[in-house]
Enzyme design. Structure first.
Site, PDB file in Angstrom:
ATOM      1  N   HIS A  90       3.528   6.590  -6.491  1.00  0.00           N
ATOM      2  CA  HIS A  90       2.045   6.631  -7.319  1.00  0.00           C
ATOM      3  C   HIS A  90       1.206   6.457  -5.937  1.00  0.00           C
ATOM      4  O   HIS A  90       0.761   5.288  -5.773  1.00  0.00           O
ATOM      5  CB  HIS A  90       1.785   5.892  -8.099  1.00  0.00           C
ATOM      6  N   TYR A 150      -4.947   3.193  -7.395  1.00  0.00           N
ATOM      7  CA  TYR A 150      -3.809   1.738  -7.306  1.00  0.00           C
ATOM      8  C   TYR A 150      -3.428   1.549  -5.696  1.00  0.00           C
ATOM      9  O   TYR A 150      -3.979   2.050  -4.924  1.00  0.00           O
ATOM     10  CB  TYR A 150      -2.415   2.246  -8.096  1.00  0.00           C
TER      11      TYR A 150
END
Length: 357
Positions: A172, A177
């Site tokens: 990801h 993030y």
């Protein structure tokens, strides 16, 4: 002309169609970050997708963003995932685990640990905690010597994912993030080899991918990116140059795919399609934006050169989404109140299309 229902080779997999179930956090894991029997049902119901990408799975305790999310850093977590991957495979599907390190998008009330990030800069907004939303805390800036350990955590989780029966992993690198934070020009204020110019800001992503490829192989490794998205207050300067440089570095690994969210201008994304020599998945709408991906958006991006199209919210209420898209059946609406409330309602209770005489 390429259609959603053509077969496609992806790494070591032969996909029966070009429809991908996008990763979606649903906070249904059991205590200890364990996968559950309901999760096995949920993913098995959607196994007709060419590929399923799981919800974000934390590679470590400090990497956990939200309460109620699953992990892949203990033997118990690995064992809990095996019935999930078995259920998908028995039903004819293929599934990658999305490895998600939240970085600064976390809270001590969730993990018992202070979040870490490239710099001591808090995310914008409130993060989820066991007691409800709270302002994002200021993370601890990682020391230069600590950064490689965080990059390797993706690889260690990937190795466990394969042990748990996943067909591969997606790192990801999107949506604000940890990887996205390193790519950023405002969450990453470092002056060492991981911050500053574009060549330094992409280093963490490249090291995480390199470690993962070394652990499980390039054919089992993909990465998701959201150019210029701005989630959690992440800003990126020089977006076309930043992502072109990143893709140029990643191209030497012969990855299974890159998964792009349509978070930048179409011209920028088409340029990245031209720059990327391998498989490209496109998520044709902004995650959690006002529009859901549909057949028209999918066909548009196939025409622009995408190899596969990912659908998120449409898969929540339509476990038989592939068949609905194939035959032009109505797409059922989703109950947004059940996204994160836990339990089986709004998770495994959506039926396939009910034909009437």
């Amino acid at each position: 002309m390429t259609t959603l229902f053509d077969r496609h080779r992806l790494g070591g997999l032969e996909l029966p169609n070009r429809i991908v179930m996008a990763p979606m956090t649903r906070v249904r894991a059991a205590a200890g970050g364990l996968a559950t029997p309901s999760m096995a049902v949920h993913y098995a119901q959607r196994a007709s997708a060419g590929l399923i990408v799981s919800e974000g799975v934390q590679p470590s305790l400090v990497g956990q963003s939200n309460p109620g999310t699953p992990g892949l850093y203990t033997d118990e977590q690995v064992a809990s995932w095996r019935p999930v991957t078995d259920a998908v495979h028995v039903n004819g599907g293929r599934i990658f685990a999305q490895i998600m390190h939240g970085g600064r998008v976390s809270h001590p009330d969730t993990t018992g640990l202070r979040p870490v990030g490239p710099s001591a800069v808090a995310a914008v907004g409130e993060v989820f905690t066991p007691s409800g939303p709270q302002p994002a805390p200021v993370p601890r800036a990682l020391e230069t010597s600590e950064v490689p350990e965080q990059a390797r955590s993706y690889a260690e989780a990937a190795r466990r994912a394969v042990d748990a029966g996943f067909d591969g992993v997606e790192l990801h690198g999107a949506n604000g993030y940890l990887i996205s934070q390193f790519l950023s020009s405002n969450a990453n204020l470092r002056t060492d080899a991981y911050g500053g110019p574009v060549a330094h800001r992409i280093r963490f992503a490249v090291e995480a991918v390199a470690a993962t490829v070394d652990a499980v192989g390039a054919a089992r490794t993909g990465i998701r990116l959201s150019p210029g998205a701005g989630f959690w207050g992440v800003a990126e300067t020089e977006v076309p140059e930043l992502y072109a440089a990143l893709l140029a570095e990643l191209a030497r690994f012969d990855l299974a795919y890159v998964h792009l969210e349509a978070t930048a201008e179409e011209e920028v994304l088409v340029g990245l399609r031209r720059a990327w020599p391998g498989n490209l998945i496109v998520n044709p709408t902004v995650p959690m934006g006002p529009k859901q991906a549909d057949r028209a958006a999918a066909d548009h991006w196939l025409g622009l050169g995408a190899d596969l199209i990912s659908f998120g919210r449409a898969f929540i209420a339509n476990p038989d989404l592939v068949e609905r898209l194939r035959t032009g059946l109505p797409i059922a609406p989703v109950d947004e109140a059940s996204y994160y409330q836990g339990g089986d309602a709004g998770y495994i209770t959506y039926p396939a299309y009910q034909y009437t005489a």
